[in-house]
Design a protein around this motif. Structure first.
Motif, PDB file in Angstrom:
ATOM      1  N   PRO B 271       0.781  -1.248   0.000  1.00 46.90           N
ATOM      2  CA  PRO B 271       0.000   0.000   0.000  1.00 46.90           C
ATOM      3  C   PRO B 271       0.810   1.295   0.000  1.00 46.90           C
ATOM      4  O   PRO B 271       0.466   2.233  -0.722  1.00 46.90           O
ATOM      5  CB  PRO B 271      -0.847  -0.122   1.265  1.00 46.90           C
ATOM      6  CG  PRO B 271      -1.000  -1.596   1.472  1.00 46.90           C
ATOM      7  CD  PRO B 271       0.259  -2.223   0.955  1.00 46.90           C
ATOM      8  N   PHE B 272       1.879   1.376   0.778  1.00 45.08           N
ATOM      9  CA  PHE B 272       2.614   2.644   0.845  1.00 45.08           C
ATOM     10  C   PHE B 272       3.851   2.680  -0.048  1.00 45.08           C
ATOM     11  O   PHE B 272       4.611   3.643  -0.005  1.00 45.08           O
ATOM     12  CB  PHE B 272       3.016   2.962   2.290  1.00 45.08           C
ATOM     13  CG  PHE B 272       1.836   3.201   3.190  1.00 45.08           C
ATOM     14  CD1 PHE B 272       1.012   4.309   2.995  1.00 45.08           C
ATOM     15  CD2 PHE B 272       1.525   2.318   4.208  1.00 45.08           C
ATOM     16  CE1 PHE B 272      -0.096   4.524   3.803  1.00 45.08           C
ATOM     17  CE2 PHE B 272       0.421   2.523   5.032  1.00 45.08           C
ATOM     18  CZ  PHE B 272      -0.394   3.632   4.824  1.00 45.08           C
ATOM     19  N   ALA B 273       4.062   1.642  -0.840  1.00 46.36           N
ATOM     20  CA  ALA B 273       5.249   1.622  -1.704  1.00 46.36           C
ATOM     21  C   ALA B 273       5.018   2.550  -2.897  1.00 46.36           C
ATOM     22  O   ALA B 273       3.888   2.733  -3.341  1.00 46.36           O
ATOM     23  CB  ALA B 273       5.514   0.205  -2.181  1.00 46.36           C
ATOM     24  N   PRO B 274       6.090   3.159  -3.417  1.00 48.03           N
ATOM     25  CA  PRO B 274       5.918   4.028  -4.590  1.00 48.03           C
ATOM     26  C   PRO B 274       5.464   3.219  -5.807  1.00 48.03           C
ATOM     27  O   PRO B 274       5.694   2.016  -5.876  1.00 48.03           O
ATOM     28  CB  PRO B 274       7.319   4.606  -4.803  1.00 48.03           C
ATOM     29  CG  PRO B 274       8.261   3.709  -4.082  1.00 48.03           C
ATOM     30  CD  PRO B 274       7.497   3.090  -2.967  1.00 48.03           C
ATOM     31  N   ILE B 275       4.813   3.905  -6.747  1.00 49.90           N
ATOM     32  CA  ILE B 275       4.367   3.233  -7.965  1.00 49.90           C
ATOM     33  C   ILE B 275       4.835   4.020  -9.195  1.00 49.90           C
ATOM     34  O   ILE B 275       5.247   5.168  -9.088  1.00 49.90           O
ATOM     35  CB  ILE B 275       2.815   3.083  -8.016  1.00 49.90           C
ATOM     36  CG1 ILE B 275       2.142   4.428  -7.702  1.00 49.90           C
ATOM     37  CG2 ILE B 275       2.329   2.017  -7.045  1.00 49.90           C
ATOM     38  CD1 ILE B 275       0.645   4.420  -7.915  1.00 49.90           C
ATOM     39  N   GLY B 276       4.755   3.351 -10.359  1.00 54.37           N
ATOM     40  CA  GLY B 276       5.046   4.009 -11.640  1.00 54.37           C
ATOM     41  C   GLY B 276       6.463   4.536 -11.719  1.00 54.37           C
ATOM     42  O   GLY B 276       7.416   3.884 -11.309  1.00 54.37           O
ATOM     43  N   ALA B 277       6.571   5.772 -12.224  1.00 50.54           N
ATOM     44  CA  ALA B 277       7.897   6.367 -12.433  1.00 50.54           C
ATOM     45  C   ALA B 277       8.635   6.521 -11.107  1.00 50.54           C
ATOM     46  O   ALA B 277       9.856   6.399 -11.038  1.00 50.54           O
ATOM     47  CB  ALA B 277       7.755   7.723 -13.114  1.00 50.54           C
ATOM     48  N   GLN B 278       7.854   6.769 -10.047  1.00 48.96           N
ATOM     49  CA  GLN B 278       8.491   6.923  -8.735  1.00 48.96           C
ATOM     50  C   GLN B 278       9.151   5.615  -8.295  1.00 48.96           C
ATOM     51  O   GLN B 278      10.223   5.614  -7.705  1.00 48.96           O
ATOM     52  CB  GLN B 278       7.440   7.346  -7.704  1.00 48.96           C
ATOM     53  CG  GLN B 278       7.805   8.641  -7.039  1.00 48.96           C
ATOM     54  CD  GLN B 278       6.844   9.016  -5.924  1.00 48.96           C
ATOM     55  OE1 GLN B 278       6.284   8.183  -5.216  1.00 48.96           O
ATOM     56  NE2 GLN B 278       6.655  10.310  -5.778  1.00 48.96           N
ATOM     57  N   TRP B 279       8.484   4.516  -8.606  1.00 48.35           N
ATOM     58  CA  TRP B 279       9.075   3.212  -8.278  1.00 48.35           C
ATOM     59  C   TRP B 279      10.401   3.034  -9.024  1.00 48.35           C
ATOM     60  O   TRP B 279      11.401   2.616  -8.438  1.00 48.35           O
ATOM     61  CB  TRP B 279       8.121   2.058  -8.608  1.00 48.35           C
ATOM     62  CG  TRP B 279       8.814   0.735  -8.459  1.00 48.35           C
ATOM     63  CD1 TRP B 279       9.495   0.063  -9.433  1.00 48.35           C
ATOM     64  CD2 TRP B 279       8.982  -0.040  -7.259  1.00 48.35           C
ATOM     65  NE1 TRP B 279      10.069  -1.088  -8.924  1.00 48.35           N
ATOM     66  CE2 TRP B 279       9.768  -1.167  -7.583  1.00 48.35           C
ATOM     67  CE3 TRP B 279       8.531   0.119  -5.934  1.00 48.35           C
ATOM     68  CZ2 TRP B 279      10.118  -2.139  -6.640  1.00 48.35           C
ATOM     69  CZ3 TRP B 279       8.873  -0.844  -4.998  1.00 48.35           C
ATOM     70  CH2 TRP B 279       9.666  -1.957  -5.352  1.00 48.35           C
ATOM     71  N   ASP B 280      10.406   3.369 -10.309  1.00 50.64           N
ATOM     72  CA  ASP B 280      11.626   3.182 -11.099  1.00 50.64           C
ATOM     73  C   ASP B 280      12.782   3.999 -10.524  1.00 50.64           C
ATOM     74  O   ASP B 280      13.908   3.512 -10.401  1.00 50.64           O
ATOM     75  CB  ASP B 280      11.389   3.577 -12.560  1.00 50.64           C
ATOM     76  CG  ASP B 280      10.312   2.705 -13.205  1.00 50.64           C
ATOM     77  OD1 ASP B 280      10.081   1.578 -12.687  1.00 50.64           O
ATOM     78  OD2 ASP B 280       9.692   3.143 -14.193  1.00 50.64           O
ATOM     79  N   ALA B 281      12.470   5.246 -10.154  1.00 47.65           N
ATOM     80  CA  ALA B 281      13.519   6.104  -9.588  1.00 47.65           C
ATOM     81  C   ALA B 281      13.997   5.527  -8.261  1.00 47.65           C
ATOM     82  O   ALA B 281      15.201   5.470  -7.982  1.00 47.65           O
ATOM     83  CB  ALA B 281      12.978   7.520  -9.377  1.00 47.65           C
ATOM     84  N   ALA B 282      13.035   5.083  -7.467  1.00 42.30           N
ATOM     85  CA  ALA B 282      13.383   4.511  -6.157  1.00 42.30           C
ATOM     86  C   ALA B 282      14.241   3.271  -6.350  1.00 42.30           C
ATOM     87  O   ALA B 282      15.273   3.108  -5.697  1.00 42.30           O
ATOM     88  CB  ALA B 282      12.114   4.176  -5.377  1.00 42.30           C
ATOM     89  N   GLU B 283      13.842   2.415  -7.267  1.00 39.59           N
ATOM     90  CA  GLU B 283      14.573   1.171  -7.458  1.00 39.59           C
ATOM     91  C   GLU B 283      16.031   1.430  -7.825  1.00 39.59           C
ATOM     92  O   GLU B 283      16.945   0.818  -7.287  1.00 39.59           O
ATOM     93  CB  GLU B 283      13.896   0.300  -8.523  1.00 39.59           C
ATOM     94  CG  GLU B 283      14.706  -0.955  -8.777  1.00 39.59           C
ATOM     95  CD  GLU B 283      14.052  -1.992  -9.692  1.00 39.59           C
ATOM     96  OE1 GLU B 283      12.849  -1.851  -9.999  1.00 39.59           O
ATOM     97  OE2 GLU B 283      14.770  -2.919 -10.091  1.00 39.59           O
ATOM     98  N   SER B 284      16.247   2.401  -8.746  1.00 36.09           N
ATOM     99  CA  SER B 284      17.644   2.592  -9.135  1.00 36.09           C
ATOM    100  C   SER B 284      18.443   3.220  -7.997  1.00 36.09           C
ATOM    101  O   SER B 284      19.605   2.892  -7.791  1.00 36.09           O
ATOM    102  CB  SER B 284      17.774   3.329 -10.458  1.00 36.09           C
ATOM    103  OG  SER B 284      17.387   4.652 -10.282  1.00 36.09           O
ATOM    104  N   TYR B 285      17.798   4.057  -7.203  1.00 37.24           N
ATOM    105  CA  TYR B 285      18.494   4.600  -6.026  1.00 37.24           C
ATOM    106  C   TYR B 285      18.817   3.481  -5.028  1.00 37.24           C
ATOM    107  O   TYR B 285      19.947   3.359  -4.549  1.00 37.24           O
ATOM    108  CB  TYR B 285      17.632   5.687  -5.371  1.00 37.24           C
ATOM    109  CG  TYR B 285      18.160   6.127  -4.022  1.00 37.24           C
ATOM    110  CD1 TYR B 285      19.334   6.880  -3.933  1.00 37.24           C
ATOM    111  CD2 TYR B 285      17.500   5.778  -2.840  1.00 37.24           C
ATOM    112  CE1 TYR B 285      19.845   7.261  -2.701  1.00 37.24           C
ATOM    113  CE2 TYR B 285      17.995   6.161  -1.607  1.00 37.24           C
ATOM    114  CZ  TYR B 285      19.166   6.891  -1.542  1.00 37.24           C
ATOM    115  OH  TYR B 285      19.664   7.267  -0.316  1.00 37.24           O
ATOM    116  N   TRP B 286      17.830   2.658  -4.759  1.00 31.59           N
ATOM    117  CA  TRP B 286      18.033   1.594  -3.758  1.00 31.59           C
ATOM    118  C   TRP B 286      19.170   0.661  -4.176  1.00 31.59           C
ATOM    119  O   TRP B 286      19.981   0.250  -3.365  1.00 31.59           O
ATOM    120  CB  TRP B 286      16.735   0.790  -3.563  1.00 31.59           C
ATOM    121  CG  TRP B 286      15.640   1.606  -2.925  1.00 31.59           C
ATOM    122  CD1 TRP B 286      15.805   2.714  -2.152  1.00 31.59           C
ATOM    123  CD2 TRP B 286      14.230   1.386  -3.029  1.00 31.59           C
ATOM    124  NE1 TRP B 286      14.571   3.198  -1.762  1.00 31.59           N
ATOM    125  CE2 TRP B 286      13.587   2.397  -2.277  1.00 31.59           C
ATOM    126  CE3 TRP B 286      13.428   0.438  -3.677  1.00 31.59           C
ATOM    127  CZ2 TRP B 286      12.204   2.482  -2.137  1.00 31.59           C
ATOM    128  CZ3 TRP B 286      12.046   0.512  -3.534  1.00 31.59           C
ATOM    129  CH2 TRP B 286      11.435   1.536  -2.790  1.00 31.59           C
TER     130      TRP B 286
END
Ligand code: SF4
Lengths: 212, 434
Positions: B271-286
Motif C-alpha cells: 500500500p505505501f510503496a511508490p508506484i510508476g515512475a516513482q518506483w523506477d527512480a526509487a529502485e535505481s536509487y536503492w
C-alpha cells in the motif's frame, strides 16, 4: 528542564553497589501514560513491605521502616550517596524521573552506568563521580545527624559544612548543557532552518518518502 | 559521493584509499544521505524518514510536546498502532474487552493523540493493526534506504530491507516528533559474514542464535551489523527480518541486509510503496546503496553454518544457546567467573541441572509469535510441523499469536488456523503478548 548551578541539601546514604533501574523503579510501575507519578515508587521493593501496583496510593502501602530513605532523619534529602555502577540494567528513563520526583537533584557515586548517565543529562539530574575513598569518607560522615553538602556544578566541587572540598570531573559539554537547562529538543531546534533545508533537498532526491 | 568523514575528503582521498577507508558500506551511505549536519555540541543530526509509534512509549512524548506547545515536525512521517499491551483474546469487543485498566488507558490515549495530531493509526479495530515491526513491512511503510525509529528495541527488524532502523527511548521519541531528527553518533561497521549453506530444515532464527552464540550479547556493541554471504542472500524477507530483529541481542545498534531482488519483490505493490515512475527512480536509487565489494568494515566476524544444527536457548540470556544435540553447561567448567555465576543463576532459575542434555528438558509452554516470528511464513512453517499432530498432555499452554490482523486473516484463509486449533493450540488475536 531547569538550569543547574548549585544544590545545598541533606544527604541520604544508600550503601549498595550495582543498583539497577529495575530496583530504582520496578517494571510494574512503567505502564503509566505520564512522565510524573513515579516518585512514590522509587526503590519500591525496598521502601515498602507489600507488593504494590500502580493503582495503590502511598497511604495504602506498608512502609519498611528499616530502609534508609524511610528514616525520619533523611526526609527531604536532595543528594543521594551510593555505590558503584549505579543505574545499570534496562534503559528506562523512568529511573531518572522517579529519582527527581522523589526530590533528588544530585546522585554521588564512584561510577554510573552509561545509559543512566545519558538519561540524567536529558532530564537535569546531576551525577557526580567521586573516587572510592572519597565516597567511603562521605558514607562515614553521612551517619552524623543532619549531614549536608553543597554541590556546585559551576566550580565542580562538593563542599562540606566544615569547609572540606572535593572536586569532581565532568565532561565540559555535559556540564554546559546542564547549566543552560536547555533540553535536547531546544538544542536541535536551534538548527531548524538547516533541518528544513535538508528536508527540501531530501524530498527532491527521494520524493517517494513524502507521499503521506 | 556524499561522504561524511570529519577531514575534508578531497585532501585525504589518497590516504583513505590506501588505508582502505574510502569505500563506503551500506550503513555509511544511508548515514551520509540522511545527515543534516553537526549540532553545535558535536552530535550528528540524522533525518528520520519513518517513525513508528505504539501505546507504551508515545504518551509521555505527546505529553512533552503539549507541555512545550510544540507541533509535530512532519505528521506524515508517523504511523501508529497499539501492540505492546493489547490483550490477545476477546478483541472483537474492542476497548470494552480490555480487563487491564492501564492498558485500556494507554490505548485510549494513543487514539486521542493520533486524532489530535492527525497521525495515521491502525487502531484496535482495524484489520491492519498488529506488532509495529510486522505492520511496517506489511504495509510498505518500511522501504529500503530509509531511516526508521521506534520506541522499541527490536526496531532493528526493519534492517532486513536495507533500512537503517533503531530503537529509541521516550525522550528521543519526543525529539523525533518535534524535529524529525535523531541526535546520534555514527557507529562502527561490523560485517557478519555467513559462509556455507544453511542445512535443510533450519531457519533464520537458528542462524541468528548461532551468530549471537559466537558474538556474545555485547559482541556488537557500538556497531551496526551488515549480514553478508550466500546464506543471507538466500533468506526470504521474513527470514531476514528474524535475523535483523535479534541484532540488538548481540548489542548492535542496528542490523542490515543488502537490497536485492528479494527485497524489491517483497516491497513492490504494498500500500505505501511508490508506484510508476516513482518506483523506477526509487529502485535505481536503492540498488546503488549496497556496500561495494571492497567496502571497509571496522571488524569482520565469520560464521560457518554448514554444520549448524537447530539452536535452543536454555537460559535467561540469548547467548545461553546450544545445538539441540548439545547439553546445558556445567558452571564449574566455565573459567570466566562472571559467566560461570550467571550460568549458575540461570540454571537455578530454569530448574535445570549442569550437563543436562537439551533433549531431556521437558517443555511446559509453547508460544508462537512476537515480532521475531509471527509472520505468515513463520505460521506456515510451524503449521507444516503441527499438521495431523496433537499438543502433548504435559504442555500447560500452547498459543499462537499472529503478528497482525492481516496475518491472522491470511492464516485463516489458508487453513493454518484450523491446523493449530485441531492440534490443541489457542488461536489468538494479534499483538505482542507480553
Ligand atoms: S513482540 Fe516483544 S520485542 Fe517485539 S515489539 Fe512487541 S514487545 Fe517489543
Amino acid at each position: 528542564m531547569k538550569a543547574f548551578e548549585t544544590v545545598h541539601g541533606l544527604v541520604a546514604p544508600l550503601d549498595r553497589a550495582n543498583i539497577d533501574t529495575d530496583q530504582i523503579i520496578p517494571k510494574q510501575f512503567l505502564k503509566s501514560i505520564k512522565r510524573t507519578g513515579f516518585g512514590d515508587n522509587l526503590f519500591d521493593a525496598w521502601r515498602y513491605l507489600d507488593e504494590g501496583d500502580m493503582q495503590m496510593t502511598q497511604n495504602e502501602r506498608r512502609l519498611n521502616h528499616e530502609f534508609v530513605l524511610n528514616e525520619p532523619r533523611y526526609q527531604g534529602a536532595r543528594i543521594l550517596l551510593t555505590r558503584e555502577n549505579f543505574g545499570c540494567g534496562s534503559s528506562r528513563e523512568h529511573a531518572v524521573w522517579s529519582l527527581m520526583e522523589y526530590g533528588f537533584d544530585v546522585v554521588i557515586a564512584p561510577s554510573f552506568a552509561d545509559i543512566f548517565h545519558n538519561n540524567c543529562l536529558k532530564n537535569g539530574l546531576l551525577p557526580v563521580t567521586l573516587d572510592h575513598a572519597t565516597v567511603d569518607q562521605l558514607f562515614d560522615r553521612a551517619e552524623e545527624p543532619g549531614f549536608e553538602l553543597t554541590v556546585n556544578l559551576v566550580a565542580q566541587e562538593v563542599r562540606l559544612n566544615d569547609g572540606t572540598v572535593f572536586s569532581f570531573e565532568i565532561d565540559p559539554d555535559y556540564k554546559a548543557k546542564l547549566r543552560s537547562g536547555e533540553d535536547d529538543i531546544i538544542a536541535t531546534l536551534r538548527h531548524a532552518d538547516q533541518i528544513r533545508a535538508f528536508e527540501g533537498q531530501h524530498k527532491a532526491r527521494q520524493p517517494w518518502l513524502f507521499n503521506r | 559521493m556524499n561522504l561524511c568523514y570529519s577531514q575534508p575528503a578531497s585532501k585525504l582521498a589518497g590516504f583513505l584509499i590506501l588505508k582502505g577507508l574510502a569505500v563506503p558500506t551500506l550503513y555509511d551511505k544511508i548515514w551520509a544521505d540522511h545527515l543534516v549536519g553537526q549540532r553545535f555540541d558535536g552530535m550528528s543530526l540524522l533525518y528520520i524518514d519513518q517513525h513508528l509509534l505504539h501505546e507504551v512509549t508515545s504518551p509521555q512524548a505527546f505529553e512533552g510536546l503539549a507541555l512545550a506547545g510544540r507541533p509535530m515536525w512532519r505528521v506524515g512521517a508517523n504511523l501508529a498502532t497499539p501492540d505492546h499491551n493489547v490483550p490477545t483474546i476477546n478483541r472483537a469487543a474492542g476497548i470494552a474487552g480490555f480487563d487491564d485498566p492501564i492498558a485500556r488507558q494507554q490505548v485510549v490515549t494513543l487514539d486521542e493523540n493520533c486524532r489530535r495530531h492527525g497521525v495515521l493509526q491502525f487502531d484496535i479495530k482495524d484489520q491492519r493493526q498488529g506488532i509495529v515491526h510486522v505492520i511496517g513491512p506489511e504495509q510498505g511503510a518500511t522501504l529500503p534506504g530509509m531511516t526508521i525509529v521506534c520506541g522499541d528495541s527490536h526496531t532493528s527488524t526493519h534492517g532486513a530491507f536495507g533500512a537503517l532502523a533503531q530503537g529509541i527511548g521516550t525522550s528521543e521519541v519526543e525529539h523525533v516528533m518535534a524535529s524529525q531528527c535523531l541526535a546520534a553518533n555514527k557507529t562502527l561497521n561490523l560485517q557478519v559474514k555467513v559462509v556455507g549453506d544453511l542445512p535443510v530444515g533450519l531457519s533464520a532464527k537458528d542462524l541468528v542464535l548461532a551468530i549471537i552464540g559466537q558474538l556474545g550479547t555485547a559482541g556488537a556493541t557500538g556497531h551496526t551489523i551488515e549480514y553478508t554471504g550466500a546464506a543471507i542472500a538466500a533468506l526470504s524477507m521474513e527470514g531476514r527480518m528474524t535475523l535483523c530483529n535479534m541484532s540488538i541481542e548481540a548489542g548492535a545498534r542496528a542490523g542490515l541486509v543488502a537490497i536485492d531482488d528479494t527485497t524489491l519483490e517483497y516491497v513492490h505493490g504494498r500500500p505505501f510503496a511508490p508506484i510508476g515512475a516513482q518506483w523506477d527512480a526509487a529502485e535505481s536509487y536503492w540498488r546503488s546503496l549496497n556496500s561495494d565489494s571492497d567496502a571497509h568494515f571496522d571488524k569482520t566476524v565469520i560464521v560457518n553454518v554448514d554444520q549448524l544444527v537447530p539452536q535452543v536457548t536454555w537460559g535467561t540470556s540469548p547467548e545461553m544457546v546450544t545445538g539441540v544435540n548439545g547439553a546445558v553447561p556445567d558452571p564449574a567448567t566455565i573459567s570466566d567467573e562472571v559467566k560461570a555465576e550467571s550460568a549458575r543463576l540461570a540454571l537455578k532459575y530454569m530448574g535445570l541441572t549442569a550437563d543436562q542434555p537439551i533433549t531431556d528438558i521437558w517443555l511446559d509452554r509453547v508460544f508462537i509469535g512476537s515480532c521475531t516470528n509471527s509472520r505468515i511464513e513463520d505460521l506456515r512453517s510451524a503449521a507444516s510441523l503441527v499438521k495431523g499432530r496433537k499438543v502433548a498432555a504435559s504442555i500447560k499452554q500452547a498459543i499462537v499469536v499472529p503478528g497482525s490482523g492481516l496475518v491472522k486473516a491470511q492464516a485463516e484463509k489458508e487453513g493454518l488456523a484450523q491446523i493449530f486449533i485441531d492440534a490443541g493450540f489457542e488461536w489468538r488475536d494479534p499483538g505482542c503478548s507480553r
